[in-house]
Design a protein around this motif. Structure first.
Motif, PDB file in Angstrom:
ATOM      1  N   ALA A  23      39.900  28.424  44.430  1.00  0.00           N
ATOM      2  CA  ALA A  23      40.178  29.150  43.186  1.00  0.00           C
ATOM      3  C   ALA A  23      39.174  30.275  42.971  1.00  0.00           C
ATOM      4  O   ALA A  23      39.549  31.390  42.568  1.00  0.00           O
ATOM      5  CB  ALA A  23      40.154  28.180  42.010  1.00  0.00           C
ATOM      6  N   LEU A  24      37.891  30.030  43.246  1.00  0.00           N
ATOM      7  CA  LEU A  24      36.875  31.067  43.062  1.00  0.00           C
ATOM      8  C   LEU A  24      37.091  32.241  44.010  1.00  0.00           C
ATOM      9  O   LEU A  24      37.048  33.415  43.604  1.00  0.00           O
ATOM     10  CB  LEU A  24      35.481  30.469  43.258  1.00  0.00           C
ATOM     11  N   VAL A  25      37.325  31.941  45.279  1.00  0.00           N
ATOM     12  CA  VAL A  25      37.563  33.013  46.252  1.00  0.00           C
ATOM     13  C   VAL A  25      38.853  33.766  45.916  1.00  0.00           C
ATOM     14  O   VAL A  25      38.909  35.006  45.975  1.00  0.00           O
ATOM     15  CB  VAL A  25      37.616  32.432  47.675  1.00  0.00           C
ATOM     16  N   SER A  26      39.891  33.023  45.537  1.00  0.00           N
ATOM     17  CA  SER A  26      41.168  33.657  45.198  1.00  0.00           C
ATOM     18  C   SER A  26      41.044  34.529  43.965  1.00  0.00           C
ATOM     19  O   SER A  26      41.661  35.598  43.882  1.00  0.00           O
ATOM     20  CB  SER A  26      42.242  32.589  44.984  1.00  0.00           C
ATOM     21  N   LEU A  27      40.243  34.085  42.994  1.00  0.00           N
ATOM     22  CA  LEU A  27      40.060  34.872  41.775  1.00  0.00           C
ATOM     23  C   LEU A  27      39.407  36.217  42.096  1.00  0.00           C
ATOM     24  O   LEU A  27      39.800  37.256  41.532  1.00  0.00           O
ATOM     25  CB  LEU A  27      39.212  34.094  40.780  1.00  0.00           C
ATOM     26  N   VAL A  28      38.436  36.215  42.997  1.00  0.00           N
ATOM     27  CA  VAL A  28      37.803  37.468  43.393  1.00  0.00           C
ATOM     28  C   VAL A  28      38.809  38.385  44.088  1.00  0.00           C
ATOM     29  O   VAL A  28      38.909  39.589  43.786  1.00  0.00           O
ATOM     30  CB  VAL A  28      36.596  37.190  44.311  1.00  0.00           C
ATOM     31  N   LEU A  29      39.600  37.827  45.019  1.00  0.00           N
ATOM     32  CA  LEU A  29      40.585  38.633  45.731  1.00  0.00           C
ATOM     33  C   LEU A  29      41.673  39.148  44.789  1.00  0.00           C
ATOM     34  O   LEU A  29      42.115  40.297  44.917  1.00  0.00           O
ATOM     35  CB  LEU A  29      41.208  37.807  46.863  1.00  0.00           C
ATOM     36  N   ILE A  30      42.109  38.300  43.870  1.00  0.00           N
ATOM     37  CA  ILE A  30      43.127  38.732  42.903  1.00  0.00           C
ATOM     38  C   ILE A  30      42.610  39.887  42.066  1.00  0.00           C
ATOM     39  O   ILE A  30      43.314  40.883  41.827  1.00  0.00           O
ATOM     40  CB  ILE A  30      43.552  37.545  42.018  1.00  0.00           C
ATOM     41  N   ARG A  31      41.362  39.769  41.617  1.00  0.00           N
ATOM     42  CA  ARG A  31      40.787  40.833  40.792  1.00  0.00           C
ATOM     43  C   ARG A  31      40.664  42.138  41.574  1.00  0.00           C
ATOM     44  O   ARG A  31      40.937  43.222  41.035  1.00  0.00           O
ATOM     45  CB  ARG A  31      39.408  40.390  40.288  1.00  0.00           C
ATOM     46  N   VAL A  32      40.290  42.053  42.829  1.00  0.00           N
ATOM     47  CA  VAL A  32      40.184  43.253  43.668  1.00  0.00           C
ATOM     48  C   VAL A  32      41.545  43.914  43.822  1.00  0.00           C
ATOM     49  O   VAL A  32      41.694  45.147  43.701  1.00  0.00           O
ATOM     50  CB  VAL A  32      39.580  42.892  45.038  1.00  0.00           C
ATOM     51  N   VAL A  33      42.580  43.096  44.090  1.00  0.00           N
ATOM     52  CA  VAL A  33      43.922  43.647  44.273  1.00  0.00           C
ATOM     53  C   VAL A  33      44.431  44.275  42.983  1.00  0.00           C
ATOM     54  O   VAL A  33      45.012  45.379  42.992  1.00  0.00           O
ATOM     55  CB  VAL A  33      44.879  42.539  44.767  1.00  0.00           C
ATOM     56  N   VAL A  34      44.245  43.598  41.854  1.00  0.00           N
ATOM     57  CA  VAL A  34      44.743  44.106  40.580  1.00  0.00           C
ATOM     58  C   VAL A  34      44.049  45.418  40.204  1.00  0.00           C
ATOM     59  O   VAL A  34      44.703  46.398  39.815  1.00  0.00           O
ATOM     60  CB  VAL A  34      44.555  43.044  39.478  1.00  0.00           C
ATOM     61  N   VAL A  35      42.723  45.460  40.306  1.00  0.00           N
ATOM     62  CA  VAL A  35      41.987  46.677  39.944  1.00  0.00           C
ATOM     63  C   VAL A  35      42.355  47.832  40.872  1.00  0.00           C
ATOM     64  O   VAL A  35      42.553  48.972  40.431  1.00  0.00           O
ATOM     65  CB  VAL A  35      40.474  46.408  39.977  1.00  0.00           C
ATOM     66  N   THR A  36      42.470  47.544  42.177  1.00  0.00           N
ATOM     67  CA  THR A  36      42.817  48.598  43.129  1.00  0.00           C
ATOM     68  C   THR A  36      44.218  49.138  42.878  1.00  0.00           C
ATOM     69  O   THR A  36      44.452  50.358  42.904  1.00  0.00           O
ATOM     70  CB  THR A  36      42.700  48.077  44.564  1.00  0.00           C
ATOM     71  N   SER A  37      45.170  48.248  42.647  1.00  0.00           N
ATOM     72  CA  SER A  37      46.547  48.688  42.394  1.00  0.00           C
ATOM     73  C   SER A  37      46.652  49.485  41.093  1.00  0.00           C
ATOM     74  O   SER A  37      47.416  50.456  41.004  1.00  0.00           O
ATOM     75  CB  SER A  37      47.479  47.485  42.354  1.00  0.00           C
ATOM     76  N   GLN A  38      45.896  49.112  40.082  1.00  0.00           N
ATOM     77  CA  GLN A  38      45.904  49.875  38.830  1.00  0.00           C
ATOM     78  C   GLN A  38      45.320  51.262  39.014  1.00  0.00           C
ATOM     79  O   GLN A  38      45.807  52.236  38.427  1.00  0.00           O
ATOM     80  CB  GLN A  38      45.132  49.111  37.758  1.00  0.00           C
ATOM     81  N   SER A  39      44.299  51.393  39.818  1.00  0.00           N
ATOM     82  CA  SER A  39      43.696  52.709  40.041  1.00  0.00           C
ATOM     83  C   SER A  39      44.629  53.654  40.772  1.00  0.00           C
ATOM     84  O   SER A  39      44.512  54.883  40.631  1.00  0.00           O
ATOM     85  CB  SER A  39      42.392  52.556  40.824  1.00  0.00           C
TER      86      SER A  39
END
Length: 240
Positions: A46-62
């Motif tokens: 869950a911790l590793v996935s949360l970091v990856l999810i946040r990276v994907v979400v922030v990158t896609s929003q940018s």
């Protein structure tokens, strides 16, 4: 390897295998390989996935592609990385640490008067390990996938319930019947590979009298190759 796996599956489906001793051995292996590690493996995933999810979400929003973020997270994390990670984790902790030398040395004997003894040792030592490792991979992958789906929703929509409709439509579109069946089959094949391949390698070394000075557990490279081959085959079926 395939022959030993077939023997293990036949014995696992045979009612005569499940006497009191074998049931206790199977439950002990399941407890050791699944229940003892499930909480902290799920937390780490869950911790590793949360970091990856946040990276994907922030990158896609940018880049203005936020509508694709959730689908990317589900396809990459849930469908591909989580099952493979669970299989490799079980392989390192349980499958490759399975010391079946004595049991499989008896099974390697080909004389008729020892065939019954070999079958009994396979039922007592190999079949519980096969069932437990397959169950461990399936359980760790399923529980971690559910946690990742919840984290993906909260990362994209927050704690608001108003995104539930769009979320369920997106996830439902990804998990169509063919993808769902493929996901389950891939996870099951991962579990069977983790359970059978190290045991087959040990059996082969006893049967042919092979010895190795390497510190790598027998079957480790073969298991890694099979896991990657299953993953590559799954990707090819889905995307090619």
């Amino acid at each position: 390897m395939v022959y030993l796996g077939a023997i293990a599956l036949v014995m696992a489906m045979s009612p005569s295998t499940y006497n009191r001793h074998n049931r206790l051995a199977t439950s002990r292996h399941i407890y050791t390989s699944t229940w003892q590690v499930l909480p902290w493996f799920t937390l780490l995933a869950a911790l590793v996935s949360l970091v990856l999810i946040r990276v994907v979400v922030v990158t896609s929003q940018s880049y203005g592609l936020s509508r694709y973020a959730l689908e990317m997270v589900v396809r990459v994390l849930v469908l591909e990385l989580i099952p493979l990670t669970a299989a490799m984790f079980v392989a390192l902790r349980a499958g490759l640490a399975f010391n079946a030398g004595d049991a499989l040395a008896v099974a390697a004997a080909s004389t008729p008067d020892r065939s019954r003894q070999a079958q009994n040792r396979l039922r007592q030592d190999l079949v519980p390990q096969v069932i437990a490792n397959a169950f461990a991979v399936l359980s760790l992958a399923m529980v971690s996938s559910v946690i990742v789906l919840v984290l993906a929703y909260t990362s994209v929509y927050g704690l608001s319930p108003w995104g539930l409709g769009d979320y369920t439509r997106t996830v439902g579109r990804i998990f169509n019947p063919a993808v769902t069946i493929g996901f389950v089959l891939k996870t099951v094949f991962f579990g069977l590979s983790v359970a059978v391949i190290p045991s087959a390698a040990i059996l082969e070394s006893h049967r042919y009298g092979r010895s190795s000075s390497s510190t790598v557990q027998p079957g480790a490279v073969r298991l890694l190759f099979v896991l990657l081959l299953i993953e590559a085959g799954s990707l090819a079926v889905k995307y090619i």
